[in-house]
Motif scaffolding. Sequence first.
Motif, mmCIF file in Angstrom:
data_model
loop_
_atom_site.group_PDB
_atom_site.id
_atom_site.type_symbol
_atom_site.label_atom_id
_atom_site.label_comp_id
_atom_site.label_asym_id
_atom_site.label_seq_id
_atom_site.Cartn_x
_atom_site.Cartn_y
_atom_site.Cartn_z
ATOM 1 N N LEU A 238 41.383 44.397 72.723
ATOM 2 C CA LEU A 238 41.970 45.422 71.865
ATOM 3 C C LEU A 238 41.915 46.807 72.498
ATOM 4 O O LEU A 238 42.693 47.690 72.124
ATOM 5 N N ALA A 239 41.020 46.990 73.456
ATOM 6 C CA ALA A 239 40.952 48.276 74.163
ATOM 7 C C ALA A 239 42.240 48.535 74.938
ATOM 8 O O ALA A 239 42.610 49.685 75.168
ATOM 9 N N ASP A 240 42.947 47.459 75.296
ATOM 10 C CA ASP A 240 44.209 47.585 76.030
ATOM 11 C C ASP A 240 45.406 47.763 75.102
ATOM 12 O O ASP A 240 46.519 47.947 75.572
ATOM 13 N N GLY A 241 45.179 47.672 73.805
ATOM 14 C CA GLY A 241 46.262 47.851 72.837
ATOM 15 C C GLY A 241 46.203 46.802 71.741
ATOM 16 O O GLY A 241 45.382 45.884 71.772
ATOM 17 N N GLN B 71 53.738 39.584 60.470
ATOM 18 C CA GLN B 71 52.656 39.556 61.457
ATOM 19 C C GLN B 71 51.665 40.685 61.195
ATOM 20 O O GLN B 71 52.007 41.695 60.618
ATOM 21 N N MET B 72 50.458 40.471 61.665
ATOM 22 C CA MET B 72 49.418 41.504 61.584
ATOM 23 C C MET B 72 48.990 41.824 63.008
ATOM 24 O O MET B 72 48.649 40.932 63.788
ATOM 25 N N PHE B 73 49.029 43.104 63.334
ATOM 26 C CA PHE B 73 48.583 43.578 64.639
ATOM 27 C C PHE B 73 47.231 44.250 64.467
ATOM 28 O O PHE B 73 47.071 45.105 63.591
ATOM 29 N N TYR B 74 46.279 43.857 65.289
ATOM 30 C CA TYR B 74 44.924 44.408 65.219
ATOM 31 C C TYR B 74 44.700 45.362 66.381
ATOM 32 O O TYR B 74 45.160 45.124 67.495
ATOM 33 N N GLY B 75 43.981 46.429 66.076
ATOM 34 C CA GLY B 75 43.637 47.411 67.089
ATOM 35 C C GLY B 75 42.299 48.042 66.766
ATOM 36 O O GLY B 75 41.726 47.816 65.690
ATOM 37 N N LEU B 76 41.807 48.834 67.680
ATOM 38 C CA LEU B 76 40.537 49.528 67.461
ATOM 39 C C LEU B 76 40.713 50.595 66.393
ATOM 40 O O LEU B 76 41.630 51.413 66.462
ATOM 41 N N ALA B 77 39.838 50.581 65.410
ATOM 42 C CA ALA B 77 39.846 51.613 64.377
ATOM 43 C C ALA B 77 39.091 52.845 64.857
ATOM 44 O O ALA B 77 39.337 53.950 64.389
ATOM 45 N N ARG B 78 38.174 52.636 65.786
ATOM 46 C CA ARG B 78 37.327 53.708 66.320
ATOM 47 C C ARG B 78 37.402 53.673 67.840
ATOM 48 O O ARG B 78 36.620 52.980 68.494
ATOM 49 N N PRO B 79 38.346 54.410 68.436
ATOM 50 C CA PRO B 79 38.484 54.385 69.899
ATOM 51 C C PRO B 79 37.206 54.794 70.646
ATOM 52 O O PRO B 79 36.992 54.368 71.776
#
Length: 120
Positions: free
Chosen positions: A36-39, A78-86
């Motif tokens: 997820l750090a990559d997007g 669809q659900m896309f997951y990402g970092l909530a806290r970079p």
Amino acid sequence: MNSDLVGVRPADDLAPAVALFRGLADPTRLAILRRLADGERRVVDLTTALGLAQSTVSAHLACLRDCGLVAGRPEGRQMFYGLARPELMDLLGVAEQLLAAAGEAVALCPTYGCAADGGQ
């Protein structure tokens, strides 16, 4: 314990930090966070990349979401997951620096190191 000692904090003050590090202590959750750090990624993207079952990835994403570390963004069906806290990646970067300096000692730790988990 004497709370007048400098630098000593009651255990209740440490509970959130303990929960954070327990959440990060799982290899699958760390692998998900690195991806997820990559997007943003979908569950199917993570299952393919990590070679894990959909239920396993979903369970770990739920844990990370419950901790406020990951957020989901719906797009159509669809659900896309990402970092909530970079800034989490800053923490992991510092951890990698610490491991570069003390990694052998950490790996040899009789409680949590490689020998403790059978070399896994």
